[in-house]
Design a protein around this motif. Structure first.
Motif, mmCIF file in Angstrom:
data_model
loop_
_atom_site.group_PDB
_atom_site.id
_atom_site.type_symbol
_atom_site.label_atom_id
_atom_site.label_comp_id
_atom_site.label_asym_id
_atom_site.label_seq_id
_atom_site.Cartn_x
_atom_site.Cartn_y
_atom_site.Cartn_z
ATOM 1 N N UNK A 93 0.844 -1.206 0.000
ATOM 2 C CA UNK A 93 0.000 0.000 0.000
ATOM 3 C C UNK A 93 0.876 1.252 0.000
ATOM 4 N N UNK A 94 2.005 1.209 0.719
ATOM 5 C CA UNK A 94 2.946 2.335 0.723
ATOM 6 C C UNK A 94 3.533 2.577 -0.660
ATOM 7 N N UNK A 95 3.864 1.494 -1.363
ATOM 8 C CA UNK A 95 4.399 1.623 -2.726
ATOM 9 C C UNK A 95 3.339 2.222 -3.640
ATOM 10 N N UNK A 96 2.106 1.769 -3.485
ATOM 11 C CA UNK A 96 1.011 2.323 -4.293
ATOM 12 C C UNK A 96 0.898 3.819 -4.046
ATOM 13 N N UNK A 97 0.908 4.201 -2.783
ATOM 14 C CA UNK A 97 0.798 5.619 -2.411
ATOM 15 C C UNK A 97 1.937 6.434 -3.022
ATOM 16 N N UNK A 98 3.175 5.923 -2.929
ATOM 17 C CA UNK A 98 4.344 6.623 -3.468
ATOM 18 C C UNK A 98 4.251 6.791 -4.976
ATOM 19 N N UNK A 99 3.855 5.737 -5.650
ATOM 20 C CA UNK A 99 3.805 5.797 -7.110
ATOM 21 C C UNK A 99 2.697 6.735 -7.586
ATOM 22 N N UNK A 100 1.570 6.724 -6.889
ATOM 23 C CA UNK A 100 0.505 7.672 -7.243
ATOM 24 C C UNK A 100 0.956 9.108 -6.983
ATOM 25 N N UNK A 101 1.667 9.315 -5.882
ATOM 26 C CA UNK A 101 2.163 10.661 -5.559
ATOM 27 C C UNK A 101 3.189 11.124 -6.585
ATOM 28 N N UNK A 102 3.907 10.177 -7.184
ATOM 29 C CA UNK A 102 4.893 10.519 -8.212
ATOM 30 C C UNK A 102 4.236 10.834 -9.548
ATOM 31 N N UNK A 103 2.920 10.650 -9.628
ATOM 32 C CA UNK A 103 2.197 11.013 -10.847
ATOM 33 C C UNK A 103 1.827 9.858 -11.750
ATOM 34 N N UNK A 104 2.074 8.630 -11.317
ATOM 35 C CA UNK A 104 1.699 7.491 -12.153
ATOM 36 C C UNK A 104 0.187 7.301 -12.145
ATOM 37 N N UNK A 105 -0.320 6.796 -13.250
ATOM 38 C CA UNK A 105 -1.747 6.477 -13.347
ATOM 39 C C UNK A 105 -2.000 5.140 -12.651
ATOM 40 N N UNK A 106 -3.232 4.890 -12.211
ATOM 41 C CA UNK A 106 -3.536 3.605 -11.555
ATOM 42 C C UNK A 106 -3.155 2.391 -12.398
ATOM 43 N N UNK A 107 -3.377 2.459 -13.703
ATOM 44 C CA UNK A 107 -3.035 1.330 -14.573
ATOM 45 C C UNK A 107 -1.531 1.070 -14.553
ATOM 46 N N UNK A 108 -0.738 2.119 -14.475
ATOM 47 C CA UNK A 108 0.714 1.966 -14.432
ATOM 48 C C UNK A 108 1.162 1.350 -13.109
ATOM 49 N N UNK A 109 0.495 1.731 -12.026
ATOM 50 C CA UNK A 109 0.832 1.164 -10.716
ATOM 51 C C UNK A 109 0.512 -0.326 -10.700
ATOM 52 N N UNK A 110 -0.643 -0.691 -11.231
ATOM 53 C CA UNK A 110 -1.027 -2.104 -11.288
ATOM 54 C C UNK A 110 -0.048 -2.868 -12.171
ATOM 55 N N UNK A 111 0.339 -2.285 -13.296
ATOM 56 C CA UNK A 111 1.288 -2.948 -14.185
ATOM 57 C C UNK A 111 2.643 -3.142 -13.508
ATOM 58 N N UNK A 112 3.033 -2.220 -12.643
ATOM 59 C CA UNK A 112 4.275 -2.359 -11.880
ATOM 60 C C UNK A 112 4.251 -3.658 -11.073
ATOM 61 N N UNK A 113 3.134 -3.915 -10.392
ATOM 62 C CA UNK A 113 3.031 -5.124 -9.573
ATOM 63 C C UNK A 113 2.932 -6.373 -10.447
ATOM 64 N N UNK A 114 2.243 -6.280 -11.592
ATOM 65 C CA UNK A 114 2.151 -7.418 -12.504
ATOM 66 C C UNK A 114 3.539 -7.754 -13.047
ATOM 67 N N UNK A 115 4.306 -6.737 -13.394
ATOM 68 C CA UNK A 115 5.667 -6.977 -13.888
ATOM 69 C C UNK A 115 6.537 -7.636 -12.821
#
Length: 157
Positions: A64-86
């Motif tokens: 959840x912290x990583x999600x929060x950080x990535x969203x704060x950095x300006x990533x879109x939700x789809x990009x955050x999800x793709x990060x975890x899928x990768x």
């Protein structure tokens, strides 16, 4: 101030401004609702049966912290999800994506229900057709057997 002093001051200010990152703004605040929405789509790698949003594990908290950080950095939700899928593969998703082989997971239940309804319709149709045809056809009984039954019925024992 002399002309040299003004020039020196101007150069120092420009160098200081050039040293700042282009987007040196405070990261945008990320709502907990946005974090929860993404975390609800991901499977906890520790609990397996819970989403990252619902899991009490330390790993889920870190995710959840990583999600929060990535969203704060300006990533879109789809990009955050793709990060975890990768990082973890398609297994990390609670609901499989609707493409390729995964499409079977979404279509099979619909096909199974359609086939089941078709079978029920066929069976009901056959049952109702038999009832409309009237009584069942008489069974051919061997004449010797028929005579034996009459004798036993007539004797009363």
């Amino acid at each position: 101030m002399s002309g040299v002093g003004v020039r020196l001051l101007t150069v120092l200010v420009l160098v200081a401004l050039a040293g700042l990152p282009a987007g040196a703004q405070k990261p945008a605040a990320v709502s907990e609702e946005a974090v929860h929405e993404i975390a609800a789509q991901l499977r906890c790698v520790v609990c397996q049966s819970l989403s990252v949003a619902d899991s009490p594990s330390e790993m889920a908290s870190q995710m959840r912290g990583i999600i929060r950080e990535r969203l704060a950095a300006g990533e879109r939700p789809a990009e955050v999800i793709q990060y975890f899928v990768d990082r973890y593969g398609e297994r990390i998703l609670l609901a499989p994506r609707r493409h390729g082989f995964n499409l079977l997971v979404w279509l099979f239940p619909l096909v199974a229900v359609a086939v089941g309804l078709a079978l029920v319709a066929i069976i009901v149709r056959r049952w109702t057709r038999r009832r409309r045809d009237g009584a069942a056809a008489p069974v051919n009984v061997d004449p010797a057997m028929s005579e034996r039954i009459r004798r036993e019925m007539g004797s009363g024992t």
